[in-house]
Design an enzyme around this catalytic site. Structure first.
Site, mmCIF file in Angstrom:
data_model
loop_
_atom_site.group_PDB
_atom_site.id
_atom_site.type_symbol
_atom_site.label_atom_id
_atom_site.label_comp_id
_atom_site.label_asym_id
_atom_site.label_seq_id
_atom_site.Cartn_x
_atom_site.Cartn_y
_atom_site.Cartn_z
ATOM 1 N N ASP A 69 0.815 -1.212 0.000
ATOM 2 C CA ASP A 69 0.000 0.000 0.000
ATOM 3 C C ASP A 69 0.852 1.268 0.000
ATOM 4 O O ASP A 69 0.511 2.257 -0.654
ATOM 5 C CB ASP A 69 -0.944 0.009 1.196
ATOM 6 C CG ASP A 69 -2.049 -1.014 1.068
ATOM 7 O OD1 ASP A 69 -2.356 -1.430 -0.065
ATOM 8 O OD2 ASP A 69 -2.635 -1.398 2.110
ATOM 9 N N GLY A 70 1.987 1.249 0.685
ATOM 10 C CA GLY A 70 2.878 2.406 0.694
ATOM 11 C C GLY A 70 3.423 2.715 -0.695
ATOM 12 O O GLY A 70 3.503 3.878 -1.099
ATOM 13 N N HIS A 74 2.714 6.089 -2.805
ATOM 14 C CA HIS A 74 3.853 6.859 -3.310
ATOM 15 C C HIS A 74 3.699 7.096 -4.816
ATOM 16 O O HIS A 74 3.905 8.202 -5.310
ATOM 17 C CB HIS A 74 5.156 6.116 -3.000
ATOM 18 C CG HIS A 74 6.374 6.901 -3.280
ATOM 19 N ND1 HIS A 74 6.930 7.779 -2.378
ATOM 20 C CD2 HIS A 74 7.156 6.964 -4.392
ATOM 21 C CE1 HIS A 74 7.995 8.336 -2.919
ATOM 22 N NE2 HIS A 74 8.160 7.859 -4.135
#
Length: 118
Positions: A69-70, A74
């Site tokens: 998810d990061g 991003h």
């Protein structure tokens, strides 16, 4: 159709998934772009074009974020302001924001046919 990869290569099976995604995109007639930092991973795939992500995304149709998810968040920050759509493929743990899991890469052909929901 121009597709740009964005990935977190230290995330689990992301390198393997990135290679499979490149092959699936190419087999379905899509133009594959990756950051030059991926040259070592994709050097045997002569169909891959290279440019820095922020440059390549400007005229891309799709960004494929490979990671957790990061990574997807991003990538989303860089896609905002372009006309590119974002497809997330989960190689993290939860994958709440991802649209696909690695075992669904065969579905990537739907990008070319427009058989997807934004």
């Amino acid at each position: 159709m121009k597709v740009v990869l964005f990935h977190h290569l230290q995330k689990g099976n992301a390198p393997e998934v990135a290679r499979k995604v490149c092959l699936a995109l190419h087999r379905n007639g899509m133009e594959v772009w990756a950051d030059p930092r991926c040259l070592g991973l994709l050097k045997d795939m002569d169909f891959v074009c290279y440019a820095p992500f922020l440059e390549a995304i400007q005229d891309a149709d799709v960004a494929v974020a490979i990671g957790g998810d990061g990574t997807i968040l991003h990538c989303a920050r860089h896609v905002v302001g372009t006309s590119a759509k974002l497809l997330g493929i989960n190689t993290g743990r939860l994958g709440f924001l991802a649209s696909m899991e690695p075992d669904q890469i065969g579905e990537i052909a739907r990008l070319q046919t427009g058989d997807y929901r934004v």
